[in-house]
Write an enzyme that holds these catalytic residues in place. Structure first.
Site, PDB file in Angstrom:
ATOM      1  N   LYS A  78      26.393 -27.439  -3.803  1.00 19.78           N
ATOM      2  CA  LYS A  78      27.219 -28.118  -2.801  1.00 19.78           C
ATOM      3  C   LYS A  78      27.605 -29.497  -3.334  1.00 19.78           C
ATOM      4  O   LYS A  78      26.753 -30.228  -3.846  1.00 19.78           O
ATOM      5  CB  LYS A  78      26.409 -28.229  -1.502  1.00 19.78           C
ATOM      6  CG  LYS A  78      27.164 -28.835  -0.327  1.00 19.78           C
ATOM      7  CD  LYS A  78      26.339 -28.740   0.956  1.00 19.78           C
ATOM      8  CE  LYS A  78      27.048 -29.386   2.131  1.00 19.78           C
ATOM      9  NZ  LYS A  78      26.306 -29.245   3.400  1.00 19.78           N
ATOM     10  N   SER A 148      28.821 -27.705   7.221  1.00 18.24           N
ATOM     11  CA  SER A 148      29.480 -28.306   6.093  1.00 18.24           C
ATOM     12  C   SER A 148      29.305 -27.574   4.773  1.00 18.24           C
ATOM     13  O   SER A 148      30.052 -27.821   3.831  1.00 18.24           O
ATOM     14  CB  SER A 148      28.966 -29.737   5.938  1.00 18.24           C
ATOM     15  OG  SER A 148      27.588 -29.735   5.608  1.00 18.24           O
ATOM     16  N   SER A 172      24.613 -27.200   9.405  1.00 15.16           N
ATOM     17  CA  SER A 172      25.464 -26.966   8.241  1.00 15.16           C
ATOM     18  C   SER A 172      24.983 -25.896   7.286  1.00 15.16           C
ATOM     19  O   SER A 172      25.709 -25.504   6.386  1.00 15.16           O
ATOM     20  CB  SER A 172      25.616 -28.262   7.446  1.00 15.16           C
ATOM     21  OG  SER A 172      26.449 -29.160   8.118  1.00 15.16           O
TER      22      SER A 172
END
Lengths: 442, 436
Positions: A78, A148, A172
């Site tokens: 990420k 996210s 997330s």
């Protein structure tokens, strides 16, 4: 089913094939890169992929003796996590081209365990309600993959990579697992170092990883040396005591979440597990507010440096937080910290009476549009409670998109929770072939 | 007087009034460092030319913020984009982070001149110690892990410096070096870019030479309510004297400091009450150790795997949990801390502020032993703001301070009370003799 292309293997299957000498890391990585090349124009999971670098790493790993549980397996990172050999943009317009000089601790640990870092996945800016990732849901590009951890969820779901890191401050990590038909673990707070990962809240931020089976999650847990994960005793499903918990926010559940919970209960009971509703104190209804108070209060501190640096160009949502316009007072913040402490202890005591707690992973199927990443209402409480959560796919909703559930345990019971999840995987998740069929034709 | 001897608040005000330039101030600090560094060894890295250039640049601006033109030292386990960051570890020599830690960014954007990096215990945790000596007596430690920061501010080499506290690494060196220090409420200053030891404990703080200095930095970090609370009338204050459950560890100098502070406050008309903490607090020192060592497992796993035998054994011990700390022990420690936070703050109904030892006594002799954190660890775990104030000297002539403590997120009130309490308590800090 024939999984002729290695990219469709689970991480555990690929690891076994490499161990047996029937697969090399290079072949696996090339297969993933091909899949990415074919699918990225639609799924847009990646902010940065460096095929040559990935192949070089894989070829290097193929020459080495096995160093750890992730030997030769590809990992997506990420893009709020530092990588020494790739840019880290936090998906922020202010940080395009930023090149950290050292890996985040979590990246370094999976590298040491043998993983090949394939690239950086798109994310909501700073992983905190601001500008969204460009990523789309692999099952329907008109829908969000969640966030996210948008790119990580989409890439693992779309068979582009076996593993990827996500993070959770609200919802997330587990919510995108549900939206993308994959497995995910949000370990107990404090068990994985957050060093080198963009921070929002010291008391909330948690790093997790995605995979396509519980065994995949276990491999990751072994790399991070989570307590007890080296010697898992997987129980029989029959006789397991599962606590059913709709949470106080059940009125926000949509048909997808309701169906996933009902189907899971049904399947578990048929397999001989005992499912009973748990009773929690009434004040658990206040956990959503407490979570938000902590998140906004801590976010005000975490983003101040960015705010000073980039001024009024930062995203309006971030400005609201950093300019203290979320209505958080010091008194409310302290009360929220203390309330969370009380509930942590209460939940630990309740959850200790069960083998796992079954709870919704998201409100339903992934919403339409890329302007939203979905609602975190079924996740924020668990983040605040520091409890380990394992997401398992359960079914396809009416819109044709996957929906999962999550199993939750008391703090620091990660190994036990993974063992129980392994016992329940094939009972709850009956659609693995369907997911492969749909996406391999995409 | 040489500008290096000014407090940060004095220097900031002179710069604001056009009576002093940042360049003159920074040059004065550099001169002081050049004269003293061979003995005190507070700095791991100093970029004199860069500091002077930055100061000159700031002198061309209108004020950038509350720290405009004031020099700041950065503990070398906090990342800096333009200077190496070694964590005082042999495995990180020459490491160059790509961006500033959040706290450094905030200081810079508030106008501070980052003078350099100060020596620290390795990773602010264990392993090897700083080379730094106590400026008052080179045979003694300045304390640690914020060794260089404490010594540099104490020795008038820099006005302000960052320290951090996981056990007692910030407030204890304040006491050993005769300076002021604020350990703000946990999580009220971002730790991003500072080396992680314990998620639940790590706290960034700063040193200065007056309460005004600490308040200036608190303003830069927008601590809740700073600048909005006026100083109370001394005679209205009720101070609770807390010897803590660990009083048996106090040394004569530590006891003298607490008694002296009490005596001075009493004379000034302050009401003192004794505070005996309830029985559960007896376990707080052990709980702090359990959490620190237990969370150290996650914090040092990457370095342990990456550096192998090149890494000090202390960090492998943490990464591999050689103490055998169990999940049950960690959770019991978390829960005890949660209970004590609530019950501690409820006690404030009966008084305004807690007065308690900042260290056992004077700085120990030698450089390996940086002192005991027994009078600090509990407060770190309670997440409460602590403010170190110089008080007196011990038998060896070394400084000993005390600390005052407020409930969480009442940092601004603590600073406001300190502005009236410190002038009563801190009576022995010598008018600095530049010939020292």
């Amino acid at each position: 089913m024939s999984k002729t292309e290695p990219c469709f293997l689970t991480a555990a299957e690929a690891a076994a094939a490499m161990k047996a000498g029937t697969l090399t890391s290079e072949t696996l990585i090339r297969s993933c890169l091909e899949r990415i090349e074919a699918r990225d124009p639609v799924v847009k999971a990646w902010l940065h992929v460096e095929p040559d670098l990935a192949i070089r790493q894989a070829r290097e790993v193929d020459k080495r003796p096995v160093k750890g549980p992730l030997h030769g397996l590809p990992f997506g990172v990420k893009d709020i996590m530092d990588t020494f050999d790739m840019p880290t943009s936090y998906n922020s317009p202010s940080w395009q081209g930023h090149r950290p000089t050292r890996d985040a601790a979590c990246v370094s640990i999976v590298r040491q365990a043998g993983a090949v870092i394939l690239g950086k996945t798109d994310t909501v800016e700073f992983a905190f309600n601001s500008r969204k990732a460009a990523s789309t849901n692999p099952y329907n590009s008109g829908h969000t993959p969640g966030g996210s951890s948008s790119g990580s969820g989409a890439a693992v779901g779309d068979f582009q990579v076996q593993f990827a890191f996500g993070t959770q401050t609200a919802g997330s990590h587990i919510r995108p697992a549900s939206f993308n038909g994959i497995y995910g673990i949000k370990p107990s707070w404090g068990t994985v170092s957050r060093e080198g990962v963009h921070m929002i809240s010291a008391i909330l931020d948690t790093i997790g990883w995605y995979g396509r089976s519980v065994d995949d999650l276990i491999l990751g847990a072994q790399a991070f040396r989570l307590d007890g994960v080296e010697a898992l005793a997987v129980p029989e499903a029959k006789g397991l005591r599962i606590g059913y918990y709709e949470t106080p926010f059940w009125d926000q559940a949509e048909p997808g979440a309701k169906a996933a919970m009902a189907a899971s209960v049904d399947r578990l009971r048929k397999a001989g597990a005992i499912v009973e509703e748990i009773t929690v104190p009434a004040h658990f209804a206040d956990l959503a507010d407490a979570h938000m108070t902590v998140m906004w209060g801590d976010g005000r501190v975490a983003l101040y440096d960015e705010y000073l640096h980039h001024g009024e160009t930062i995203h309006p949502e971030l400005r609201l937080t950093v300019e203290d316009k979320r209505g958080v007072t010091p008194k409310r913040l302290v009360e929220a910290y203390d309330f969370a402490d009380t509930c942590r202890r209460e939940f630990d005591a309740i959850a200790s009476g069960y083998d796992a707690i079954l709870a919704p992973a998201a409100t339903g199927e992934a919403p339409k549009g890329l302007h939203t990443v979905g609602n975190w209402i079924f996740n924020g409480l668990w983040t605040l409670l520091h409890a380990p959560c394992v997401a398992i796919p359960a079914l396809f909703g009416e819109g044709g998109l996957p929906v999962g559930i999550q199993l939750v345990g008391p703090r620091l019971s990660d190994a036990r929770l993974l063992a129980v999840a392994k016992a329940l995987q094939s009972i709850i998740d009956v659609n693995a072939d369907e997911r492969f069929r749909i996406l391999s034709a995409a | 007087m040489e500008p290096c001897f000014l407090t940060a608040a004095e220097a900031a005000s002179r710069i604001r009034d056009g009576k002093l330039t940042s360049e003159t101030l920074v040059r004065s600090c550099i001169e002081r460092i050049e004269a003293r560094d061979p003995q005190v060894k507070a700095w791991l890295y100093l970029d004199k030319a860069k500091a002077i250039a930055t100061a000159r640049e700031l002198d061309k601006y209108p004020s950038k913020g509350v720290l405009h033109g004031v020099p700041f030292g950065v503990k070398d386990m906090i990342d800096t984009a333009d200077m190496p960051t070694t964590y005082n570890s042999p495995v990180f020599q020459g490491y160059r982070p790509a961006r500033d830690a959040a706290c450094v960014g905030v200081a810079r954007h508030s106008g501070a001149v980052i003078l350099g990096k100060t020596d620290t215990v390795e990773f602010a945790s264990a392993g090897r110690r700083a080379a730094t000596r106590n400026p008052k007596n080179l045979a003694h430690t300045p304390g640690g892990s914020s060794s260089g920061s404490g010594a540099a501010v104490g020795d008038r080499q820099v006005q302000l410096a960052f320290g951090t506290q996981t056990g007692g690494s910030h407030i204890r060196p304040a006491s050993f070096n005769g300076i002021y220090g604020l350990k703000p409420t946990w999580s009220s200053v971002s730790r991003e870019g500072a080396k992680q030891y314990s998620n639940m404990l790590d706290t960034i703080g700063w040193y200065g030479r007056s309460v005004g200095d600490l308040a200036l930095v608190a303003q830069a970090f927008r601590l809740h309510g700073v600048g909005e609370i006026s100083a109370p009338d001394l005679s209205t204050l009720k101070v609770a004297v807390c010897r803590t459950p660990f009083w048996s560890k106090i040394e004569p100098a530590g006891e003298k400091a607490l008694e002296t502070a009490c005596e001075r406050l009493r004379k000034a008309g302050v009401t003192l009450v004794d505070l005996t903490l309830p029985e559960p607090f007896d376990g707080m020192a052990e709980a702090q150790t359990t959490i620190m060592m237990g969370e150290g497992k996650a914090s040092f796993l990457d370095a342990s795997l990456e550096f192998g035998e090149r890494l000090h054994k202390d960090f492998h011990d943490r990464a591999h949990n050689t103490l055998g700390i169990t999940a049950e022990q960690i959770i019991a420690a978390y829960n005890l801390a949660a209970d004590c936070r609530k019950s501690f703050e409820a006690l404030y109904a009966d008084f305004d502020v807690v007065l308690t030892p900042a260290a056992c006594g004077e700085a120990p002799e030698g450089s390996y032993n940086t002192g005991d954190h027994i009078f600090n660890g509990m407060w770190t775990l309670l997440h409460v703001p602590c403010l170190g104030i110089p008080c007196t000297t011990g038998a060896k002539g070394l400084p000993v301070g005390i600390q005052i403590v407020a409930p969480r997120l009442e940092d601004a009130r603590l600073l406001a009370m300190a502005t009236v309490l410190a002038p009563v308590i801190d009576l022995e800090t010598p008018a600095w003799d530049p010939a020292a």
